[in-house]
Write a protein that holds these residues in place. Structure first.
Motif: not given
Length: 261
Positions: A196-197, A211-213, A249-256
């Motif tokens: 996740l990082v 960016t998730l740090d 795979a895309a190194r992407r996180m979608v959040v609300d």
């Protein structure tokens, strides 16, 4: 045994043999010795005492300047003994990140005791990583756990083939890690922290939030620290209604994000 040297006192027979016979002294011979000898003796002693008295150090003035040796004393020739070359070796810098393709499970703090134990900071929830027989990488070296114990909230490891403090000192501040390929697969919706990082975090509209740090542990749920391009960091709770999707795979996180963020 060594003894202090002192004159020997001969006995009466030896004294008699060594002392020549003499007639009894007459009245004139019984006269007291002259006092001059005693006075001379005291005078010579007084002269010796005067010669040995310390003279005051000369002082500098306009008419009689001090000699150069007093104004500018020679530098001291004594110097401190240099420590052996082996004692001046630089300390190893702490390894902050695992090597490429590896996952950190612990970090060595320092050797402990004289029998080769290592004091370890645990960075995993899977304590089986430290059971006897488990294989780890201490930095770039592959090692096998011989024994492990917990005491006062710390983990102490003993590695096979390393039986004293000197042999394990090279692992000081080293990262204990395992290859990513050795990690067991997780159920759907669960991820390892290292996965996740570094993900790019966006909202439902596609706006980049940052960016998730860091993944922060709390008592109830984890919290994701997101570092935005501008402004303070965002703290997002790892809840199903906040984390919409994760695409490794895309190194992407979608959040609300919640309204309070």
């Amino acid at each position: 045994m060594a003894r202090a040297e002192r004159p020997r006192t001969p006995n009466s027979k030896q004294q008699a043999a060594r002392t020549p016979s003499a007639k009894a002294p007459t009245g004139a011979q019984r006269a007291k010795p002259p006092r001059v000898a005693k006075i001379a003796s005291r005078t010579s002693f007084a002269k010796r005492v005067k010669k040995t008295r310390a003279r005051p150090a000369p002082t500098a003035n306009a008419q009689h300047p001090a000699p150069p040796s007093i104004l500018h004393p020679p530098p001291s020739t004594t110097s401190r003994a240099e420590p052996p070359a082996g004692d001046t070796a630089p300390r190893r810098k702490p390894q902050t990140d695992p090597d490429t393709g590896f996952v950190a499970v612990g970090r060595v703090a320092a050797p402990f005791g004289l029998k080769g134990e290592l004091k370890v900071q645990v960075l995993t929830d899977n304590m089986a990583r430290f059971h006897p027989g488990a294989r780890l990488w201490a930095g770039q070296q592959k090692v096998t756990v011989a024994a492990s114990r917990e005491a006062q909230g710390h983990l102490f490891l003993t590695l096979k083939g390393f039986r004293d403090r000197t042999s394990v000192d090279k692992f000081r501040q080293a990262m204990l890690q395992v290859p990513e390929t050795d990690l067991p697969p997780l159920p759907e919706g669960e991820y390892y922290r290292f996965q996740l990082v570094g993900l790019t975090v966006v909202d439902r509209a596609g706006n980049v939030l940052g960016t998730l740090d860091e993944v922060i542990e709390t008592g109830a749920n984890d919290v994701y620290r997101v570092h935005p391009p501008v402004g303070p960091d965002l703290l997002l709770p790892a809840l199903a209604d906040v984390i919409v999707s994760v695409d490794l795979a895309a190194r992407r996180m979608v959040v609300d994000p919640p309204e309070w963020t």
